[in-house]
Motif scaffolding. Structure first.
Motif, PDB file in Angstrom:
ATOM      1  N   LEU A   1       0.839  -1.204   0.000  1.00 50.37           N
ATOM      2  CA  LEU A   1       0.000   0.000   0.000  1.00 50.37           C
ATOM      3  C   LEU A   1       0.871   1.249   0.000  1.00 50.37           C
ATOM      4  O   LEU A   1       0.576   2.225  -0.695  1.00 50.37           O
ATOM      5  CB  LEU A   1      -0.925   0.011   1.219  1.00 50.37           C
ATOM      6  CG  LEU A   1      -2.092  -0.980   1.209  1.00 50.37           C
ATOM      7  CD1 LEU A   1      -2.821  -0.963   2.549  1.00 50.37           C
ATOM      8  CD2 LEU A   1      -3.062  -0.669   0.086  1.00 50.37           C
ATOM      9  N   ALA A   2       1.970   1.213   0.798  1.00 51.99           N
ATOM     10  CA  ALA A   2       2.860   2.371   0.860  1.00 51.99           C
ATOM     11  C   ALA A   2       3.489   2.636  -0.502  1.00 51.99           C
ATOM     12  O   ALA A   2       3.609   3.777  -0.943  1.00 51.99           O
ATOM     13  CB  ALA A   2       3.936   2.158   1.919  1.00 51.99           C
ATOM     14  N   LEU A   3       3.898   1.546  -1.193  1.00 50.76           N
ATOM     15  CA  LEU A   3       4.517   1.710  -2.509  1.00 50.76           C
ATOM     16  C   LEU A   3       3.478   2.184  -3.528  1.00 50.76           C
ATOM     17  O   LEU A   3       3.774   3.026  -4.377  1.00 50.76           O
ATOM     18  CB  LEU A   3       5.134   0.387  -2.976  1.00 50.76           C
ATOM     19  CG  LEU A   3       6.323  -0.121  -2.154  1.00 50.76           C
ATOM     20  CD1 LEU A   3       6.840  -1.430  -2.713  1.00 50.76           C
ATOM     21  CD2 LEU A   3       7.433   0.922  -2.136  1.00 50.76           C
ATOM     22  N   ALA A   4       2.236   1.647  -3.401  1.00 44.18           N
ATOM     23  CA  ALA A   4       1.194   2.019  -4.366  1.00 44.18           C
ATOM     24  C   ALA A   4       0.851   3.497  -4.257  1.00 44.18           C
ATOM     25  O   ALA A   4       0.448   4.127  -5.232  1.00 44.18           O
ATOM     26  CB  ALA A   4      -0.056   1.175  -4.141  1.00 44.18           C
ATOM     27  N   ARG A   5       1.048   4.064  -3.049  1.00 43.70           N
ATOM     28  CA  ARG A   5       0.753   5.488  -2.895  1.00 43.70           C
ATOM     29  C   ARG A   5       1.758   6.353  -3.614  1.00 43.70           C
ATOM     30  O   ARG A   5       1.549   7.556  -3.782  1.00 43.70           O
ATOM     31  CB  ARG A   5       0.744   5.875  -1.415  1.00 43.70           C
ATOM     32  CG  ARG A   5      -0.610   5.685  -0.797  1.00 43.70           C
ATOM     33  CD  ARG A   5      -0.676   6.366   0.519  1.00 43.70           C
ATOM     34  NE  ARG A   5      -1.002   7.768   0.364  1.00 43.70           N
ATOM     35  CZ  ARG A   5      -1.689   8.451   1.266  1.00 43.70           C
ATOM     36  NH1 ARG A   5      -2.085   7.879   2.356  1.00 43.70           N
ATOM     37  NH2 ARG A   5      -1.948   9.717   1.083  1.00 43.70           N
ATOM     38  N   ARG A   6       2.885   5.771  -4.002  1.00 42.35           N
ATOM     39  CA  ARG A   6       3.889   6.527  -4.760  1.00 42.35           C
ATOM     40  C   ARG A   6       3.807   6.218  -6.238  1.00 42.35           C
ATOM     41  O   ARG A   6       4.685   6.615  -6.999  1.00 42.35           O
ATOM     42  CB  ARG A   6       5.294   6.190  -4.241  1.00 42.35           C
ATOM     43  CG  ARG A   6       5.458   6.430  -2.760  1.00 42.35           C
ATOM     44  CD  ARG A   6       6.806   5.943  -2.301  1.00 42.35           C
ATOM     45  NE  ARG A   6       7.875   6.739  -2.874  1.00 42.35           N
ATOM     46  CZ  ARG A   6       8.488   7.720  -2.224  1.00 42.35           C
ATOM     47  NH1 ARG A   6       8.141   8.000  -0.999  1.00 42.35           N
ATOM     48  NH2 ARG A   6       9.450   8.389  -2.795  1.00 42.35           N
TER      49      ARG A   6
ATOM     50  N   VAL B   1      -4.273   4.813  -9.357  1.00 42.92           N
ATOM     51  CA  VAL B   1      -3.807   3.885  -8.326  1.00 42.92           C
ATOM     52  C   VAL B   1      -3.713   4.604  -6.993  1.00 42.92           C
ATOM     53  O   VAL B   1      -4.187   4.119  -5.960  1.00 42.92           O
ATOM     54  CB  VAL B   1      -2.433   3.290  -8.718  1.00 42.92           C
ATOM     55  CG1 VAL B   1      -1.872   2.435  -7.581  1.00 42.92           C
ATOM     56  CG2 VAL B   1      -2.559   2.473  -9.993  1.00 42.92           C
ATOM     57  N   ARG B   2      -3.109   5.807  -7.027  1.00 43.18           N
ATOM     58  CA  ARG B   2      -2.933   6.553  -5.776  1.00 43.18           C
ATOM     59  C   ARG B   2      -4.267   6.866  -5.116  1.00 43.18           C
ATOM     60  O   ARG B   2      -4.452   6.611  -3.934  1.00 43.18           O
ATOM     61  CB  ARG B   2      -2.177   7.866  -6.048  1.00 43.18           C
ATOM     62  CG  ARG B   2      -0.706   7.683  -6.352  1.00 43.18           C
ATOM     63  CD  ARG B   2       0.043   9.002  -6.157  1.00 43.18           C
ATOM     64  NE  ARG B   2      -0.565  10.100  -6.923  1.00 43.18           N
ATOM     65  CZ  ARG B   2      -0.200  10.422  -8.161  1.00 43.18           C
ATOM     66  NH1 ARG B   2       0.747   9.749  -8.771  1.00 43.18           N
ATOM     67  NH2 ARG B   2      -0.781  11.429  -8.782  1.00 43.18           N
ATOM     68  N   THR B   3      -5.213   7.410  -5.887  1.00 43.16           N
ATOM     69  CA  THR B   3      -6.481   7.800  -5.257  1.00 43.16           C
ATOM     70  C   THR B   3      -7.248   6.579  -4.748  1.00 43.16           C
ATOM     71  O   THR B   3      -7.860   6.635  -3.688  1.00 43.16           O
ATOM     72  CB  THR B   3      -7.398   8.610  -6.206  1.00 43.16           C
ATOM     73  OG1 THR B   3      -7.243   8.091  -7.515  1.00 43.16           O
ATOM     74  CG2 THR B   3      -7.071  10.068  -6.170  1.00 43.16           C
TER      75      THR B   3
ATOM     76  N   TYR C   1      -5.083  -3.470   9.964  1.00 37.81           N
ATOM     77  CA  TYR C   1      -3.806  -2.949  10.447  1.00 37.81           C
ATOM     78  C   TYR C   1      -2.809  -2.686   9.322  1.00 37.81           C
ATOM     79  O   TYR C   1      -1.862  -1.911   9.507  1.00 37.81           O
ATOM     80  CB  TYR C   1      -3.233  -3.860  11.537  1.00 37.81           C
ATOM     81  CG  TYR C   1      -3.778  -3.482  12.881  1.00 37.81           C
ATOM     82  CD1 TYR C   1      -3.112  -2.579  13.682  1.00 37.81           C
ATOM     83  CD2 TYR C   1      -5.010  -3.963  13.302  1.00 37.81           C
ATOM     84  CE1 TYR C   1      -3.639  -2.174  14.894  1.00 37.81           C
ATOM     85  CE2 TYR C   1      -5.551  -3.573  14.519  1.00 37.81           C
ATOM     86  CZ  TYR C   1      -4.858  -2.679  15.307  1.00 37.81           C
ATOM     87  OH  TYR C   1      -5.388  -2.273  16.498  1.00 37.81           O
ATOM     88  N   ALA C   2      -3.025  -3.301   8.163  1.00 38.84           N
ATOM     89  CA  ALA C   2      -2.140  -3.016   7.028  1.00 38.84           C
ATOM     90  C   ALA C   2      -2.226  -1.540   6.647  1.00 38.84           C
ATOM     91  O   ALA C   2      -1.231  -0.932   6.256  1.00 38.84           O
ATOM     92  CB  ALA C   2      -2.492  -3.895   5.838  1.00 38.84           C
ATOM     93  N   THR C   3      -3.416  -0.936   6.805  1.00 38.87           N
ATOM     94  CA  THR C   3      -3.536   0.481   6.455  1.00 38.87           C
ATOM     95  C   THR C   3      -2.721   1.337   7.429  1.00 38.87           C
ATOM     96  O   THR C   3      -2.193   2.373   7.043  1.00 38.87           O
ATOM     97  CB  THR C   3      -5.006   0.946   6.473  1.00 38.87           C
ATOM     98  OG1 THR C   3      -5.538   0.795   7.793  1.00 38.87           O
ATOM     99  CG2 THR C   3      -5.839   0.139   5.498  1.00 38.87           C
TER     100      THR C   3
ATOM    101  N   ILE D   1       3.188   3.835   8.452  1.00 36.20           N
ATOM    102  CA  ILE D   1       4.512   3.727   9.082  1.00 36.20           C
ATOM    103  C   ILE D   1       5.578   3.550   8.012  1.00 36.20           C
ATOM    104  O   ILE D   1       6.612   4.215   8.023  1.00 36.20           O
ATOM    105  CB  ILE D   1       4.530   2.558  10.086  1.00 36.20           C
ATOM    106  CG1 ILE D   1       3.513   2.799  11.193  1.00 36.20           C
ATOM    107  CG2 ILE D   1       5.924   2.373  10.666  1.00 36.20           C
ATOM    108  CD1 ILE D   1       3.340   1.629  12.136  1.00 36.20           C
ATOM    109  N   PHE D   2       5.318   2.641   7.059  1.00 32.00           N
ATOM    110  CA  PHE D   2       6.270   2.423   5.964  1.00 32.00           C
ATOM    111  C   PHE D   2       6.496   3.719   5.192  1.00 32.00           C
ATOM    112  O   PHE D   2       7.620   4.061   4.826  1.00 32.00           O
ATOM    113  CB  PHE D   2       5.745   1.356   5.003  1.00 32.00           C
ATOM    114  CG  PHE D   2       5.973  -0.058   5.479  1.00 32.00           C
ATOM    115  CD1 PHE D   2       7.258  -0.528   5.719  1.00 32.00           C
ATOM    116  CD2 PHE D   2       4.908  -0.920   5.687  1.00 32.00           C
ATOM    117  CE1 PHE D   2       7.480  -1.823   6.158  1.00 32.00           C
ATOM    118  CE2 PHE D   2       5.111  -2.217   6.131  1.00 32.00           C
ATOM    119  CZ  PHE D   2       6.397  -2.668   6.363  1.00 32.00           C
TER     120      PHE D   2
END
Lengths: 215, 219
Positions: free
Chosen positions: B40-45, B51-53, B99-101, B106-107
């Motif tokens: 998820l952290a990588l997908a936000r970049r 993908v980001r939204t 909790y992954a969110t 954190i990542f």
């Protein structure tokens, strides 16, 4: 069908909002009290508030709720389900809030306080006009998250017989409504409530920044 | 009603069994939390705005609704879609996704802390993207966030108590059942509380000690 489900769930809204507001107020009061006590010069005050924080952080809110509602009556301490929910959620969130308050107060540079002392501010005036406005900006985002946590935790009171939104949803499911629809609408109701809280906090943040030249 | 040590001795083995299930559930959920959180952290970049939204929207949806309802959703809705999972698996999946969110945030913080110069240097050396991530960015991003990830695991451990609401006989579920069977909630619930505390308090104290030690050592 979705409208019917929504109308039934709304009956539980009063309880959900009531517990959220009361627990939120209790949490705020306890967080400010315990947070400032953590910074006290007296060791006993520091240790006492530290013990409270560790106690409530060591177990989850559901365990604490069951303890208060099911176990404590057996030793003569009896509270209503509503009280139990408010007390447990308020004290639980308050223990997390206390650390946020402590961090926010510490984030105000000592120079600010020293300058206020030099200018002859009383201790209260120092807090009111110098420390508090600056700490508030640091605190508000954390407070917003904690308030949303409070709302999320209120769903637990359905497990001690209070008829909140979650409880109403479970009744609907037991009476044969489609689970997809019931839980879908339920998630939407909670999402709506959280979004109201989030936008309220965002508004407060904008207000708190007004007149303060900080990043 | 008075505290009955004999009763405590009788129920302790059963509660310890529940504690074991709680630990298994926590470890199971961790197996979802870390990979999914990093993803998820990588997908936000991602360079694609869509993908980001969608990642942001879904994460907010998960974070802003109660885990209890999410567990109900998985437990009661999936069977009607023809997917019948054991209650424990439903719980692990629900807890893991929820909790992954949080792990993703954190990542993200850890990755953002890696200096721009590191990226620039790696790009100047024309390293391929996956090598930049694997050998330069992640090795620098991860050590700083171990304490936060550790605290997340402890939070999950405590949160598994919710599994009792979807019929999993973990620690709290067993305590509750012993209470119902014996018309006596005092010993089982107090004992369950102590067991949760006995695991989570030393664990978070250890993380704090670790944090203090690494703060003293210049990175």
């Amino acid at each position: 069908v979705l409208i019917d489900i929504f109308n039934t769930l709304v009956k539980g809204l009063t309880v959900t909002v009531e517990v959220t507001v009361l627990a939120g107020l209790l949490a705020a009061a306890v967080a400010i009290l315990a947070g400032t006590c953590r910074l006290s010069q007296r060791r006993s005050v520091r240790v006492g508030s530290g013990a409270y924080i560790e106690f409530f952080r060591g177990t989850s809110a559901l365990v604490q709720l069951y303890l208060l509602y099911f176990a404590l009556p057996l030793v003569g301490v009896s509270v209503s389900a509503l009280m139990a929910g408010v007390i447990v959620i308020g004290l639980n969130v308050g223990s997390y809030g206390a650390e946020a308050v402590r961090g926010a107060v510490l984030s105000v540079p000592t120079g600010q306080r020293e300058a206020a002392t030099v200018l002859g501010f009383s201790r209260w005036a120092q807090f009111r006009h110098v420390v508090f406005p600056q700490a508030l900006i640091v605190l508000l985002p954390a407070a917003g998250n904690l308030l949303i946590d409070t709302l999320k935790l209120t769903s637990l009171v359905s497990l001690v017989t209070l008829s909140d939104v979650t409880f109403q949803g479970q009744q609907l499911r037991l009476n044969g409504s489609s689970p997809v629809a019931v839980f879908g609408v339920m998630l939407a109701v909670y999402l709506g409530l959280s979004s109201i809280i989030a936008s309220g906090i965002a508004w407060l943040e904008r207000r708190a920044r007004r007149g303060l030249h900080v990043a | 009603m008075t505290w009955d040590w004999h009763f405590v001795g009788q129920i302790l083995p059963s509660l310890l069994g529940g504690l074991w299930l709680t630990v298994v559930a926590t470890l199971g959920a961790s197996l979802i939390v870390f990979p999914l959180g990093l993803l998820l952290a990588l997908a936000r970049r991602s360079p694609r705005a869509a993908v980001r939204t969608s990642v942001v929207t879904v994460s907010e949806l998960v974070r802003r609704t109660p885990l209890l309802i999410q567990l109900y959703f998985i437990f009661y809705v999936l069977p009607s879609a023809g997917l019948l999972l054991p209650a424990l698996v439903c719980g692990i999946v629900g807890l893991g996704v929820h909790y992954a969110t949080y792990a993703a945030q954190i990542f993200r913080g850890g990755i953002d802390n890696v200096g721009r110069g590191q990226w620039d240097a790696a790009t100047a050396l024309s390293l391929p993207r996956h090598r930049i991530w694997r050998t330069i960015v992640l090795p620098q991003a991860l050590p700083g966030i171990y304490p936060a990830l550790g605290n997340l695991v402890i939070a999950m451990f405590k949160e598994t108590a919710l599994f009792s609401a979807i019929t999993v006989q973990e620690l709290l579920g067993r305590a509750r059942e012993i209470g119902i069977d014996n018309f006596d909630y005092l010993e089982p619930l107090v004992l369950a509380g102590c067991l949760y505390f006995a695991v989570s308090y030393p664990a978070s104290a250890a993380i704090r000690r670790l944090e203090r030690r690494s703060a003293r050592r210049p990175a």
